[in-house]
Each structure stands twice: as structure tokens, then as C-alpha cells.
Scaffold this motif. Sequence first.
Motif, PDB file in Angstrom:
ATOM      1  N   VAL A 233       0.837  -1.199   0.000  1.00 18.28           N
ATOM      2  CA  VAL A 233       0.000   0.000   0.000  1.00 18.28           C
ATOM      3  C   VAL A 233       0.877   1.256   0.000  1.00 18.28           C
ATOM      4  CG1 VAL A 233      -1.786   1.264   1.252  1.00 18.28           C
ATOM      5  CG2 VAL A 233      -1.835  -1.238   1.201  1.00 18.28           C
ATOM      6  N   TYR A 234       1.988   1.232   0.753  1.00 12.88           N
ATOM      7  CA  TYR A 234       2.898   2.376   0.818  1.00 12.88           C
ATOM      8  C   TYR A 234       3.487   2.670  -0.566  1.00 12.88           C
ATOM      9  CZ  TYR A 234       6.490   5.509   2.681  1.00 12.88           C
ATOM     10  OH  TYR A 234       7.273   6.607   2.948  1.00 12.88           O
ATOM     11  N   GLY A 249       8.827  -3.337  -2.726  1.00 14.04           N
ATOM     12  CA  GLY A 249       9.282  -3.087  -1.360  1.00 14.04           C
ATOM     13  C   GLY A 249       9.133  -4.313  -0.481  1.00 14.04           C
ATOM     14  N   TYR A 250       8.002  -4.993  -0.604  1.00  8.35           N
ATOM     15  CA  TYR A 250       7.763  -6.214   0.168  1.00  8.35           C
ATOM     16  C   TYR A 250       8.775  -7.289  -0.222  1.00  8.35           C
ATOM     17  CZ  TYR A 250       5.129 -10.086   2.241  1.00  8.35           C
ATOM     18  OH  TYR A 250       4.749 -11.173   2.989  1.00  8.35           O
ATOM     19  N   THR A 251       9.057  -7.389  -1.516  1.00 12.68           N
ATOM     20  CA  THR A 251      10.040  -8.365  -1.987  1.00 12.68           C
ATOM     21  C   THR A 251      11.433  -8.045  -1.457  1.00 12.68           C
ATOM     22  OG1 THR A 251       8.746  -8.733  -4.004  1.00 12.68           O
ATOM     23  CG2 THR A 251      11.042  -9.454  -4.028  1.00 12.68           C
ATOM     24  N   LEU A 361       0.334   8.201   5.452  1.00  9.78           N
ATOM     25  CA  LEU A 361       1.082   6.956   5.599  1.00  9.78           C
ATOM     26  C   LEU A 361       2.524   7.217   6.015  1.00  9.78           C
ATOM     27  CD1 LEU A 361      -0.088   4.685   2.618  1.00  9.78           C
ATOM     28  CD2 LEU A 361      -0.163   4.110   5.049  1.00  9.78           C
ATOM     29  N   ARG A 362       3.095   8.347   5.589  1.00  7.71           N
ATOM     30  CA  ARG A 362       4.470   8.664   5.961  1.00  7.71           C
ATOM     31  C   ARG A 362       4.586   8.893   7.467  1.00  7.71           C
ATOM     32  NH1 ARG A 362       6.718  13.301   2.182  1.00  7.71           N
ATOM     33  NH2 ARG A 362       8.676  12.721   3.249  1.00  7.71           N
ATOM     34  N   ILE A 363       3.607   9.538   8.043  1.00  6.97           N
ATOM     35  CA  ILE A 363       3.602   9.727   9.504  1.00  6.97           C
ATOM     36  C   ILE A 363       3.465   8.375  10.199  1.00  6.97           C
ATOM     37  CG2 ILE A 363       2.381  10.754  11.451  1.00  6.97           C
ATOM     38  CD1 ILE A 363       3.932  12.760   9.810  1.00  6.97           C
ATOM     39  N   SER A 364       2.621   7.505   9.664  1.00 12.28           N
ATOM     40  CA  SER A 364       2.435   6.175  10.248  1.00 12.28           C
ATOM     41  C   SER A 364       3.743   5.402  10.278  1.00 12.28           C
ATOM     42  CB  SER A 364       1.403   5.381   9.437  1.00 12.28           C
ATOM     43  OG  SER A 364       0.130   5.980   9.512  1.00 12.28           O
ATOM     44  N   PHE A 365       4.487   5.437   9.186  1.00 11.68           N
ATOM     45  CA  PHE A 365       5.742   4.697   9.122  1.00 11.68           C
ATOM     46  C   PHE A 365       6.810   5.315  10.026  1.00 11.68           C
ATOM     47  CE2 PHE A 365       3.806   2.214   6.020  1.00 11.68           C
ATOM     48  CZ  PHE A 365       4.656   1.212   5.567  1.00 11.68           C
ATOM     49  N   THR A 366       6.701   6.589  10.297  1.00 11.41           N
ATOM     50  CA  THR A 366       7.609   7.226  11.260  1.00 11.41           C
ATOM     51  C   THR A 366       7.361   6.670  12.664  1.00 11.41           C
ATOM     52  OG1 THR A 366       7.657   9.261   9.950  1.00 11.41           O
ATOM     53  CG2 THR A 366       8.389   9.416  12.234  1.00 11.41           C
ATOM     54  N   VAL A 367       6.101   6.493  13.017  1.00  7.17           N
ATOM     55  CA  VAL A 367       5.753   5.910  14.314  1.00  7.17           C
ATOM     56  C   VAL A 367       6.307   4.492  14.422  1.00  7.17           C
ATOM     57  CG1 VAL A 367       3.836   5.149  15.785  1.00  7.17           C
ATOM     58  CG2 VAL A 367       3.699   7.336  14.574  1.00  7.17           C
TER      59      VAL A 367
END
Length: 387
Positions: A233-234, A249-251, A361-367
Motif C-alpha cells: 500500500v505504501y 518493497g515487500y520483496t 502513511l508517511r507519519i504512520s511509518f515514522t511511528v
Amino acid sequence: MLSSTSVQNQPRRVHRLAVGCFFSLQGLSFASWGSRIPTIQQQMGLSETALGGVLLALPLGLLLSLPLAGWMIAKVGSRSVLLAAGVLYCATLVAIGYATSPLQLVMALFVFGFGGNLMNISVNTQGVGVEALYQKSIMASFHGLWSLAGFTGAAIGTLMIGEGVSPFHHFLLIMALSIVAIALASRFVLREDVNTDADKPIFVMPDKSLIDLGVICFFAMICEGAMFDWSGVYFKKVLGAENAWIGAGYTAFMCTMAGTRFVADWFTSRFGLQRILQASGVLTASGLLIAVLLPHLYTAIVGFLLVGAGISAVVPLLYSAAGKSKVMSPGVALAAVSTIGFFGFLIGPPLIGFIAGATSLRISFTVIAVMGLSIAVVATRSKSIAS
């Protein structure tokens, strides 16, 4: 203890291959699901917030199975639980692909999580038994097979997306392969578990060392859950990747996760558990921050490569340590650590969805990067891990 008959009938290498096969099957099934999340999201028209709520079903099923898993393994042994759970897991994958509504998807994901954790605890209990035969740490290499199969599953998923194959037909193929492998490997898994003692209580509070392992597992599971459920999703939403690159990215994450696990046992023997956990936390946080601060296709791939290398050794090394508990039998000790750890798996994916819905989503990944750094912090402060 393992009976002499069990050990003599089959060389330890055969047991290792059989148990490794089940680790591989679990990784293949889980990665197959993870690679198709963006497709299923699009087919059902789910927003990020709605997807986060749907994804909550999987860790809920997983969490509710934790006390049952330890009890079943203590009563009937890990072999019986593993064979039943293996069939349930791959069959439920097909049900996920067949789902046509969010409600059906939630129900299938709940069973998928439930069966997946039964398989997880039982196969890791088998891994502890094979470690006892070898008298050295090999658990990380087992998890390396899980990740290698996950890498293969992600690559197959990327191919299926590119060819326009539906999730249902994709998952049906995975189930057919899994059933054949289970039938072949079932004869050679260990029939008795190590470190079992009828006098050991099944329900008992974990000691300080197991709690420390569980807390670190909690942070690691948050990071892993984020990568499994949201990496595609990212890449699609933040990076604007084309369909053929959504799974890149997942790979990348699964590639370094698999490769690093095959050398983690050697590094742990050389540098110790604490130092490996410290390095793992720093690498995980660094990789996520690179993907957030430099949101471009190639830099994000590099970031996800670092996350895979960082998070790779954490869970298998924690499971190996838990399996050597002097307070509980392996299955129950693993369930105790997993109970704490999988709260992270419960919280992580929906947390990203809720934060993304409110911010980005960028804020989520920072967390999630902060969660990765917490692995190093807790490992540094834990006296039981340092000893």
C-alpha cells in the motif's frame, strides 16, 4: 525428552528438513496473502481506515488462539497440532481469495490468524526439539526458510498481479502445493517434544526473563506486521508505483530478511544476543526513516532492504531463548512470549491505518520507526538478556 527410538529411526538431518518444510509452507501462505492486499483492497473499494479495521481480524484470531496453542501442544504434542494447523492454514487462504464482501473477508482472516498461530507455536516447538538434537542454535535458519518462502511467495504474488490472475486462483495454486508438501513431510517431523515434564504447570505467570523477551517481541511484531500488511500500500499510495512495482518493497524486505536469518545464528554466537538485538533495532528504525524521508522508488527499496536485515533475527532468537525456559515447557513458554509479542501484531497494522486516515502513511511509518528503535532500548536495559 526425545526417546532414543525417535532419534535412531531417522537421522537428525531428516527431522531438520521436515520441520524446515513446514516453516517454508507457513511463510509461503502468509506472503501470498500479503502480496495481494492492495488487489483485494481495490476490489472491495476499501479506504486505508477501512482496510485497517479489516486487517484487525487476523491478529485477533491469532491472539485468541495463543492460550489454546500452548495447552494443546502440552496435551497432545506439537506434531498433531502442526499437521492439523497446516491444512487449516492453507485452506483458509483460499477462503480469503473467495471472499466477496468485507464481512466474509473479516471472517476468513480471523480463521487464518487462528490457524496460523497454532501452526506457528507448534512448528517452533518442533524447531526447539531439532535444536536439541544438534545441540546448537539453528532456529534463525528455520525462520530463514520461512522468509525465503515468503520472498518466493511475494515474487509469485507480483507475477500474479502483473498477469491479472485473481487472488482466488492464485491462492488455490498455493493450497495445492501445500497439501502435497504436508503429506510428504508429515512422516518425518518429531513425534515427541523436548523438555516436557508432566509436573510443570500449563498455566503459570512467565518469569522476568520471559517478560523481557515478550516486550522485545512486541515491538518486533509491530514492525513486522507493518511491513507485511502495508508495504504494498505504501508503494502504491505514497510512491505512486506502477502495478508491476507495487510488490517491490515487500520483496526487498523479504529478501534481506531471509538472507540475514541464515547467518544470524553465527553472529549471535560470536557477539551475543544483546548486541544483535541492539543492532537489529537501529537498522530497522534507519530503514523506515529512509523510506519516509526519501519517498522515491529506489530509496524506499533501499530502506526496506535495511528493515528486512534489521528485523530478521529478532523473533527467531527470542523464540529460541524462550524454548530453553526452566519454568515452562517449550510450547507453553513460546505461547507466553508470543502472547505478549502478538499484541504488537494486533496493534501495528490497524494503527498504521488509523494514523494514515488522520494524517498520512508517511507519519504512520515514522511511528513504526520509533517502535523499531525501542527494540534496541529494551535490549540494552534488560539485565536478563545481557547475562
